[in-house]
Scaffold this active site. Structure first.
Site, short mmCIF file in Angstrom:
data_model
loop_
_atom_site.label_atom_id
_atom_site.label_comp_id
_atom_site.label_asym_id
_atom_site.label_seq_id
_atom_site.Cartn_x
_atom_site.Cartn_y
_atom_site.Cartn_z
N LYS A 22 19.06 90.28 26.42
CA LYS A 22 17.92 90.14 25.51
C LYS A 22 18.28 89.27 24.32
O LYS A 22 17.51 88.39 23.90
CB LYS A 22 17.48 91.52 25.04
CG LYS A 22 16.51 91.53 23.85
CD LYS A 22 16.31 92.94 23.35
CE LYS A 22 15.44 92.98 22.10
NZ LYS A 22 16.09 92.35 20.92
N ASN A 23 19.43 89.50 23.74
CA ASN A 23 19.82 88.77 22.54
C ASN A 23 20.24 87.34 22.82
O ASN A 23 20.34 86.53 21.89
CB ASN A 23 20.95 89.51 21.81
CG ASN A 23 20.45 90.78 21.14
OD1 ASN A 23 19.28 90.90 20.83
ND2 ASN A 23 21.35 91.72 20.92
N ARG A 92 10.24 90.29 16.09
CA ARG A 92 11.13 89.85 15.01
C ARG A 92 11.97 88.65 15.44
O ARG A 92 12.32 87.80 14.62
CB ARG A 92 12.05 91.00 14.58
CG ARG A 92 12.80 90.72 13.29
CD ARG A 92 13.73 91.86 12.93
NE ARG A 92 13.03 93.05 12.54
CZ ARG A 92 12.65 93.33 11.30
NH1 ARG A 92 12.87 92.47 10.34
NH2 ARG A 92 12.03 94.46 11.03
N ASP A 116 11.46 95.74 14.96
CA ASP A 116 11.94 97.12 14.90
C ASP A 116 11.90 97.68 13.49
O ASP A 116 12.08 96.96 12.50
CB ASP A 116 13.39 97.20 15.40
CG ASP A 116 13.49 97.01 16.90
OD1 ASP A 116 12.50 97.26 17.57
OD2 ASP A 116 14.57 96.62 17.36
N ASP A 304 24.49 97.21 17.50
CA ASP A 304 23.67 97.56 18.66
C ASP A 304 24.40 98.46 19.65
O ASP A 304 23.76 99.12 20.48
CB ASP A 304 23.20 96.29 19.39
CG ASP A 304 21.97 95.68 18.74
OD1 ASP A 304 21.42 96.29 17.81
OD2 ASP A 304 21.56 94.58 19.16
N MET A 326 25.36 98.27 8.27
CA MET A 326 24.59 97.02 8.30
C MET A 326 23.11 97.22 7.99
O MET A 326 22.49 96.41 7.31
CB MET A 326 24.74 96.35 9.66
CG MET A 326 26.15 95.84 9.93
SD MET A 326 26.26 94.90 11.46
CE MET A 326 28.00 94.50 11.48
#
Length: 417
Positions: A22-23, A92, A116, A304, A326
Site C-alpha cells: 500500500k505504501n 491522505r 486516518d 506501522d 511519532m
C-alpha cells in the site's frame, strides 16, 4: 455499512500470501504524472486506497485501467493541476500529488487531504522541501503551491517524513541541476519509488541511505515496474500467527525490510523461521515474554509495525510498554482491546501498558485506522466467542481480500452488509 463477524479461539494453519505494498503503490501512481508515456505498474494491491487514487488521476484527465493486479496509466491527456476536493478528502495519501503536479505544471491547488484519525500530520516538511527547490506555498482555504522554475539545491528534511521525502524526490527529478536530500527517509517503499523513477529515466543515487543525490533530467518516460510486497501486512500476519499460537507460513516476504520486527519477535520468544521470501511461525516453545516496544526511524521498528504487537502483548507474561512517539493519536485501539478484556491502559498520548497473559472475549469493537483495524481482527481471532467489528472500511484501505485470505487458513470470519 459493512461489518465483520468473527468467532475466535480457533487454531489457524496453512499459508497466507502477502500482496503489493500500500505504501509503495500510492507514490508510484503519483509518480506516473511525471511522464506523458504509458506507465505499467505490477503487483498492485486491490485495496480501496488504490481505487480512490485511480479516481483522482482519472479526474485530472488520466486514462487508467486496473486488471489482475496491474495498473496501466496514460497521463498524456492530463490537463489539470487541481485534484477534485471530494476525492482528496477520502485519501491522505493524495498529498503525494504535490511534487509531481508541481513539477509538471508549475502549480498545484488542492485541499489538505483527509485520511486516518491517528493524530496531527502537519505538512510543513513537504512545503519546506518544495520551497527550497524554488516553490512558493500558501494555505488560503486550499493548499496552493507554485513555481516559475524548480532548481536543484541542498535540502535538509525538517523531519524524517516518508511522504515529504517522496514529494521532494518527485519534484527534484526534473528540476534544473542537482539536488541532495539530507535526512531522507529510507523505508522500503521510498526505495521502491526511487527505483521506479530511475526506470523512467531519473538519475537518483544513494538509494536506501539518508543522503539522496538527484541529477535533474529534462523529462521522464514510461516504464513497466513491479512494486515491492507489503511489509506491514507481513508483520501483521506474523503477529496473527503468534498471537493465536498457530503454525502459519507467510509468503512474499522481503526479510531485509523486517529486521527490526524480527528482533522484536525474538525478544518476545516467538518461534519462527525466515527464508528468502517467506516466514514460518511455529508453535511457541516457551511462554511469550513482555518487552518494551518503541517506534523508531527505519531501519528501526516503524510506527506501522507496532499496533499488531499489542495483541501479542496480551498473550505475553508481564507488562509490555508501548511507546508511539511519532503520532499522538495512534493508541486509540488500546481502548478497544480493553473492551475485549485486555489489561491495557493508555498512560498518555504516546504511551500505553499491556499486562498479560489475558484471555480475551468477543464483543463489539470499531477500527480507527488501517493498522488499528487489523489489531482488532487479530484480537477477535484470539478471543473466545464472537466479535462484531465496525468501521471496516479502514481495514480494506490497506489489507487486500482479507476475509478470503483469513478463511483460507481456517478463520471464522464473515463480511456482512
Amino acid at each position: 455499512m459493512a461489518i465483520y463477524k468473527i468467532t475466535g479461539g480457533k487454531e489457524l494453519s496453512g499459508t497466507v500470501t502477502v500482496g503489493g505494498s500500500k505504501n509503495a503503490i500510492l507514490p508510484a501512481m503519483c509518480a506516473t504524472l511525471l511522464a506523458e508515456e504509458i506507465c505499467i505498474i505490477r503487483n498492485v494491491p486491490e485495496i480501496s486506497d488504490v481505487y480512490n487514487l485511480k479516481s483522482i488521476l482519472e479526474n485530472l484527465g488520466a486514462k487508467v485501467t486496473f486488471e489482475d493486479h496491474v495498473l496501466t496509466i496514460d497521463n498524456s491527456k492530463v490537463d489539470s493541476y487541481k485534484p477534485e476536493p471530494e476525492l482528496v478528502a477520502k485519501l491522505r495519501g493524495s498529498i503525494l500529488l504535490l511534487g509531481p503536479l508541481l513539477a509538471r505544471f508549475g502549480k498545484v491547488v488542492m485541499p489538505i487531504p483527509g485520511g486516518d484519525l491517528i493524530g496531527k500530520r502537519p505538512i510543513d516538511a513537504h512545503l519546506v522541501a518544495l520551497e527550497m527547490l524554488g516553490a512558493n506555498a500558501k494555505i488560503n482555504g486550499n493548499l496552493e503551491v507554485s513555481t516559475k522554475k524548480l532548481v536543484g539545491t541542498n535540502i535538509i528534511m525538517v523531519e524524517l517524513s516518508v511522504t515529504a521525502t517522496e514529494n521532494a524526490i518527485m519534484a527534484a527529478v526534473t528540476a534544473e541541476g542537482s539536488t541532495v536530500i539530507h535526512l531522507a527517509a529510507t523505508e522500503g517503499h521510498v526505495q521502491s519509488l526511487c527505483h521506479m523513477l530511475n526506470s523512467m529515466g531519473a538519475m537518483i543515487s544513494g538509494i536506501g541511505t539518508h543522503d539522496l543525490v538527484i541529477a535533474g533530467v529534462k523529462k521522464l518516460h514510461g516504464t513497466d515496474f513491479k512494486i515491492i510486497y507489503d511489509n506491514e501486512v507481513a508483520c501483521s500476519f506474523i503477529n496473527l500467527a503468534a498471537a493465536t499460537k498457530s503454525e502459519l507460513t507467510i509468503q512474499n516476504v522481503q526479510p531485509e525490510f523486517l529486521a527490526a520486527a524480527f528482533i522484536q519477535f525474538m525478544q518476545m520468544n516467538v518461534n519462527f523461521e525466515v527464508g528468502d521470501t517467506w516466514v514460518k511461525v511455529l508453535k511457541p516453545k516457551e511462554p511469550y515474554t513482555a518487552f518494551k516496544i518503541t517506534s523508531n526511524i527505519y531501519p528501526g521498528l516503524m510506527s506501522d509495525y507496532i499496533p499488531p504487537f499489542a495483541v501479542l502483548a496480551t498473550q505475553a507474561q508481564g507488562t509490555t510498554q508501548l511507546h508511539e512517539w511519532m503520532y499522538e493519536g495512534r493508541l486509540g485501539y488500546i481502548h478497544e482491546l480493553s473492551k475485549m478484556g485486555a489489561k491495557a491502559h493508555i498512560i498518555d498520548q504516546h504511551r500505553a501498558e499491556i499486562t498479560g497473559p489475558t484471555e480475551l472475549s468477543g464483543t463489539n469493537v470499531s477500527s480507527l485506522d488501517v493498522r488499528s483495524g487489523m489489531v482488532l481482527v487479530i484480537s477477535a481471532l484470539v478471543a473466545k466467542g464472537q466479535s462484531t467489528l465496525h468501521e471496516i472500511q479502514h481495514i480494506e484501505r490497506g489489507y487486500e481480500d482479507i476475509v478470503n485470505k483469513l478463511k483460507a487458513i481456517g478463520a471464522d470470519i464473515e463480511r456482512v452488509e
